[in-house]
Write a protein that holds these residues in place. Structure first.
Motif, short mmCIF file in Angstrom:
data_model
loop_
_atom_site.label_atom_id
_atom_site.label_comp_id
_atom_site.label_asym_id
_atom_site.label_seq_id
_atom_site.Cartn_x
_atom_site.Cartn_y
_atom_site.Cartn_z
N ALA A 126 21.98 25.48 -61.98
CA ALA A 126 21.83 25.30 -60.56
C ALA A 126 20.79 24.21 -60.77
CB ALA A 126 21.45 26.87 -59.71
N PHE A 127 21.52 22.90 -59.85
CA PHE A 127 20.46 21.99 -59.37
C PHE A 127 20.04 22.48 -58.25
CE2 PHE A 127 20.27 17.75 -57.66
CZ PHE A 127 19.13 17.48 -58.05
N CYS A 128 18.56 22.88 -57.70
CA CYS A 128 17.83 23.08 -55.94
C CYS A 128 17.02 21.78 -55.50
CB CYS A 128 16.58 24.07 -56.42
SG CYS A 128 17.58 25.79 -57.38
N ALA A 129 17.52 22.10 -54.32
CA ALA A 129 16.60 20.09 -53.87
C ALA A 129 15.19 20.07 -53.95
CB ALA A 129 17.75 20.40 -52.52
N ASN A 130 14.58 21.50 -54.23
CA ASN A 130 13.57 21.53 -54.62
C ASN A 130 12.77 22.59 -55.10
OD1 ASN A 130 12.85 23.47 -52.43
ND2 ASN A 130 11.57 22.72 -51.66
N ASP A 131 11.65 22.92 -55.88
CA ASP A 131 10.73 23.91 -56.88
C ASP A 131 11.09 24.67 -55.81
OD1 ASP A 131 10.66 21.99 -58.85
OD2 ASP A 131 8.91 21.57 -58.82
N LEU A 132 10.68 25.03 -54.82
CA LEU A 132 10.00 26.31 -54.02
C LEU A 132 11.55 26.92 -53.97
CD1 LEU A 132 8.61 24.86 -50.72
CD2 LEU A 132 7.28 26.08 -53.63
N LEU A 133 13.09 26.59 -53.63
CA LEU A 133 14.33 26.72 -53.92
C LEU A 133 14.04 27.87 -55.33
CD1 LEU A 133 16.00 24.31 -52.09
CD2 LEU A 133 15.59 26.40 -51.52
N ALA A 134 14.21 26.25 -56.55
CA ALA A 134 14.46 26.85 -57.82
C ALA A 134 13.64 27.55 -58.38
CB ALA A 134 14.15 25.29 -58.67
N LEU A 135 11.77 28.09 -57.77
CA LEU A 135 11.32 29.35 -57.60
C LEU A 135 11.75 30.89 -57.50
CD1 LEU A 135 8.03 27.67 -57.48
CD2 LEU A 135 8.52 28.23 -59.67
N GLY A 136 12.22 30.35 -56.19
CA GLY A 136 13.31 31.44 -55.66
C GLY A 136 14.16 32.02 -56.01
N LEU A 137 15.36 31.18 -56.95
CA LEU A 137 16.48 32.21 -57.25
C LEU A 137 15.61 31.83 -58.45
CD1 LEU A 137 19.29 31.02 -57.78
CD2 LEU A 137 19.21 28.94 -58.44
N LEU A 138 15.23 32.11 -59.74
CA LEU A 138 14.51 32.11 -60.30
C LEU A 138 13.79 33.59 -60.46
CD1 LEU A 138 13.15 31.28 -63.64
CD2 LEU A 138 11.63 30.88 -63.17
N GLN A 139 13.45 33.97 -59.36
CA GLN A 139 12.73 35.25 -59.21
C GLN A 139 13.70 36.11 -58.81
OE1 GLN A 139 10.03 35.12 -55.28
NE2 GLN A 139 9.12 34.52 -56.93
N GLN A 140 15.10 35.78 -58.01
CA GLN A 140 16.18 36.67 -57.38
C GLN A 140 16.79 37.12 -59.12
OE1 GLN A 140 17.34 38.65 -56.11
NE2 GLN A 140 19.42 39.00 -56.36
N SER A 141 17.20 36.11 -60.23
CA SER A 141 18.26 35.67 -61.34
C SER A 141 17.15 36.64 -62.27
CB SER A 141 18.25 34.55 -62.27
OG SER A 141 18.85 33.49 -60.86
N ILE A 142 15.57 36.56 -62.18
CA ILE A 142 14.93 37.47 -63.19
C ILE A 142 15.05 38.64 -62.82
CG2 ILE A 142 13.32 38.48 -63.95
CD1 ILE A 142 12.94 34.89 -64.50
N GLY A 143 14.25 39.55 -61.57
CA GLY A 143 14.81 40.62 -61.06
C GLY A 143 16.21 40.96 -61.28
N ALA A 144 17.63 40.57 -61.17
CA ALA A 144 19.28 41.27 -61.19
C ALA A 144 19.00 41.24 -63.24
CB ALA A 144 19.79 40.13 -60.57
N GLY A 145 18.28 41.04 -63.33
CA GLY A 145 18.72 41.40 -65.81
C GLY A 145 19.59 39.75 -65.98
N LEU A 146 19.71 38.76 -65.40
CA LEU A 146 20.19 37.36 -65.56
C LEU A 146 18.56 36.56 -66.59
CD1 LEU A 146 21.51 35.60 -62.93
CD2 LEU A 146 22.40 37.44 -64.55
#
Length: 344
Positions: free
Chosen positions: A249-269
């Motif tokens: 995923a390419f996120c349009a800014n770092d805040l989006l990317a950090l949120g996506l990272l949190q969700q992904s790790i929380g989901a076990g990815l």
């Protein structure tokens, strides 16, 4: 206070045993006053608690010793870093800086600009909601030095300082393609933000030039560029069919990317093995994330300093010519896209 009232210039003159004109010179032209007399006047000011009436001085001079920056989003660290660059330049010029936040609302932006005009600031820097807004033309018509920050205006009516967002989108997606990803999500929005549109444009251009299937660059729009919207995008990514689910995923800014990272790790990815993530801006939190975030770096403080220097030149230089400066972004590769077995 002096007998319940604010000390005046007359009080200072009487306490120092000098004329009103001498006190005025100490405040406005200290170089014409002898050091001994200046010290006596300044000591009287300190003892009386005298504070000069800056509003009156502004009325006489027609301007103040301040600049102003109207930022787009006060919750985004990117704009704080830009403001720091402006502040550094303002300090060098012995000026103060007002900071206002439009919160991405045109109406609030107009309120700020009206009040800044009343304050007779020397110049205004703004990351506008809409770079083509008519109220920006009004500032130029009134002769107020104006610089557009992180956006570009079509007309040559004022200076601007920006980053090549199209190039930023290209280098982000090219990096993911080089890591072997053939299905990539672009996460960003709203569409009304020019930066988002240009970063998506760059992503699509490089994807096409690499001969990739256009359907494999999946656009996931967001309502804002926030951590919460990044987490929401992560939930939507997880809900896609496995055969259509992006591996990066390419996120349009770092805040989006950090949120996506949190969700992904929380989901076990596992990041980047299950999902590689690239952000944009390279804010301080990017490198400090649980998985250090690959990001397209913008020279944030340099952007602010350059903008302030332009607005100061317009305010003080009769030969000033409007300039449109554009900085080039660069990719900073970290663990969110590069597996441990590969060199960063």
């Amino acid at each position: 206070m002096l007998n319940g009232r604010t000390p005046s210039v007359k009080d200072v003159a009487a306490a120092a045993g000098v004329s009103l004109g001498t006190v005025s010179n100490v405040m406005n032209r200290p170089e014409v006053v002898s050091a001994r007399t200046r010290e006596r006047v300044e000591r009287a000011m300190a003892e009386l608690g005298f504070v000069r009436n800056e509003s009156a001085r502004q009325l006489r001079a027609g301007t103040s010793r301040t600049l102003a920056y109207v930022m787009l989003d006060g919750t985004n660290p990117f704009f704080h870093d830009v403001a720091q660059g402006i502040e550094n330049a303002a300090e060098d010029a012995d000026l103060s800086l007002f900071i206002c936040n439009s919160n991405s609302r045109s109406a609030r932006e107009e309120v700020h600009l009206d009040r800044l005009l009343q304050q007779r600031v020397q110049g205004i820097l703004i990351t506008p909601v809409d770079p083509a807004a008519p109220h920006l033309d009004e500032l130029s018509r009134r002769g107020v030095p104006l610089v557009i920050v992180d956006r570009v205006r079509g007309a040559d009516s004022c200076c601007s300082v920006s980053v090549n967002d199209v190039l930023g989108g290209r280098i982000a997606v090219e990096h993911l393609a080089e890591q072997g990803h053939n299905r990539v999500a672009f996460v960003g929005g709203p569409d009304s933000l020019g930066q988002v549109g240009e970063r998506l444009q760059g992503a699509r251009e490089i994807w096409q030039s690499l001969g990739k299937d256009p359907d494999d660059l999946i656009y996931l729009p967001t309502e804002a560029l926030t951590v919460a919207e990044g987490r929401s995008a992560g939930e939507r990514l997880a809900g896609l069919p496995a055969r259509r689910r992006p591996t990066a995923a390419f996120c349009a800014n770092d805040l989006l990317a950090l949120g996506l990272l949190q969700q992904s790790i929380g989901a076990g990815l596992r990041v980047p093995d299950d999902l590689a993530i690239v952000g944009f801006d390279d804010i301080e939190f990017a490198a400090a994330a649980a998985v250090p975030l690959t990001s397209v770096r913008q020279p944030r403080q340099e952007l602010g300093r350059a903008a302030a220097q332009l607005v100061l030149d317009e305010a003080t230089n009769p030969e000033h010519r409007h300039q449109q400066l554009q900085f080039q972004p660069e990719l900073v590769a970290r663990a969110s896209t590069v597996s441990r077995g590969r060199a960063l």
